[in-house]
Design a protein around this motif. Structure first.
Motif, PDB file in Angstrom:
ATOM      1  N   VAL A   4      -2.404  -5.175  -4.320  1.00  0.00           N
ATOM      2  CA  VAL A   4      -1.747  -4.209  -3.437  1.00  0.00           C
ATOM      3  C   VAL A   4      -2.246  -4.492  -2.036  1.00  0.00           C
ATOM      4  O   VAL A   4      -3.430  -4.376  -1.749  1.00  0.00           O
ATOM      5  N   GLU A   5      -1.334  -4.889  -1.167  1.00  0.00           N
ATOM      6  CA  GLU A   5      -1.705  -5.269   0.199  1.00  0.00           C
ATOM      7  C   GLU A   5      -0.856  -4.501   1.194  1.00  0.00           C
ATOM      8  O   GLU A   5       0.182  -3.972   0.860  1.00  0.00           O
ATOM      9  N   THR A  49       0.836  -1.198   0.000  1.00  0.00           N
ATOM     10  CA  THR A  49       0.000   0.000   0.000  1.00  0.00           C
ATOM     11  C   THR A  49       0.870   1.247   0.000  1.00  0.00           C
ATOM     12  O   THR A  49       0.579   2.217  -0.697  1.00  0.00           O
ATOM     13  N   ASP A  50       1.945   1.218   0.760  1.00  0.00           N
ATOM     14  CA  ASP A  50       2.856   2.353   0.837  1.00  0.00           C
ATOM     15  C   ASP A  50       3.388   2.714  -0.551  1.00  0.00           C
ATOM     16  O   ASP A  50       3.404   3.885  -0.937  1.00  0.00           O
ATOM     17  N   GLU A  51       3.809   1.725  -1.288  1.00  0.00           N
ATOM     18  CA  GLU A  51       4.321   1.907  -2.648  1.00  0.00           C
ATOM     19  C   GLU A  51       3.211   2.471  -3.556  1.00  0.00           C
ATOM     20  O   GLU A  51       3.441   3.417  -4.319  1.00  0.00           O
ATOM     21  N   ILE A 107       0.798   7.289  -6.524  1.00  0.00           N
ATOM     22  CA  ILE A 107      -0.309   8.227  -6.726  1.00  0.00           C
ATOM     23  C   ILE A 107       0.085   9.627  -6.264  1.00  0.00           C
ATOM     24  O   ILE A 107      -0.129  10.608  -6.984  1.00  0.00           O
ATOM     25  N   ALA A 108       0.667   9.727  -5.098  1.00  0.00           N
ATOM     26  CA  ALA A 108       1.086  11.029  -4.561  1.00  0.00           C
ATOM     27  C   ALA A 108       2.077  11.717  -5.489  1.00  0.00           C
ATOM     28  O   ALA A 108       1.955  12.914  -5.760  1.00  0.00           O
ATOM     29  N   SER A 109       3.022  10.964  -5.988  1.00  0.00           N
ATOM     30  CA  SER A 109       4.014  11.520  -6.902  1.00  0.00           C
ATOM     31  C   SER A 109       3.363  12.001  -8.196  1.00  0.00           C
ATOM     32  O   SER A 109       3.708  13.072  -8.713  1.00  0.00           O
ATOM     33  N   LYS A 158       1.801  15.299  -0.893  1.00  0.00           N
ATOM     34  CA  LYS A 158       2.451  14.458   0.110  1.00  0.00           C
ATOM     35  C   LYS A 158       1.700  13.134   0.220  1.00  0.00           C
ATOM     36  O   LYS A 158       0.464  13.101   0.137  1.00  0.00           O
ATOM     37  N   LYS A 159       2.454  12.075   0.408  1.00  0.00           N
ATOM     38  CA  LYS A 159       1.860  10.745   0.488  1.00  0.00           C
ATOM     39  C   LYS A 159       0.816  10.664   1.601  1.00  0.00           C
ATOM     40  O   LYS A 159      -0.152   9.918   1.492  1.00  0.00           O
ATOM     41  N   GLU A 160       0.968  11.455   2.646  1.00  0.00           N
ATOM     42  CA  GLU A 160       0.042  11.436   3.775  1.00  0.00           C
ATOM     43  C   GLU A 160      -1.379  11.865   3.376  1.00  0.00           C
ATOM     44  O   GLU A 160      -2.337  11.550   4.074  1.00  0.00           O
ATOM     45  N   LEU A 161      -1.514  12.576   2.271  1.00  0.00           N
ATOM     46  CA  LEU A 161      -2.837  12.985   1.799  1.00  0.00           C
ATOM     47  C   LEU A 161      -3.583  11.855   1.090  1.00  0.00           C
ATOM     48  O   LEU A 161      -4.796  11.920   0.922  1.00  0.00           O
TER      49      LEU A 161
END
Length: 81
Positions: A79-80, A4-6, A11-13, A18-21
């Motif tokens: 995606v896990e 999920t992080d990846e 998507i954020a990029s 920011k990935k936190e959004l």
């Protein structure tokens, strides 16, 4: 298997936030950065990274991050956490 992080980072990029959004409930046009042009950037980034080619109708139905994850299963991309 992909994380999920990846997935969130891609998507954020693509939409330059920011990935936190990024979360499962983030919706198309909920934030100014996710407009019609950046939607296509998300699609392109995911296609390149995961080596898939999304169907046009699937692209139209990708209205949330959660929906994108769901559509990716159709292309055998899991995606896990």
């Amino acid at each position: 298997m992909h994380t999920t992080d990846e997935f969130y980072e891609i998507i954020a990029s693509a939409i330059a936030v920011k990935k936190e959004l990024v979360n499962e409930n983030l919706t198309y046009q909920e934030i100014p950065e996710w407009d019609s042009m950046s939607h296509l950037l998300i699609v392109e980034a995911l296609e390149q990274f995961y080596q898939v080619k999304f169907d046009f109708n699937d692209i139209l139905e990708m209205g949330t991050v959660g929906k994108i994850r769901e559509k990716m299963k159709k292309y055998d991309v899991l995606v896990e956490n």
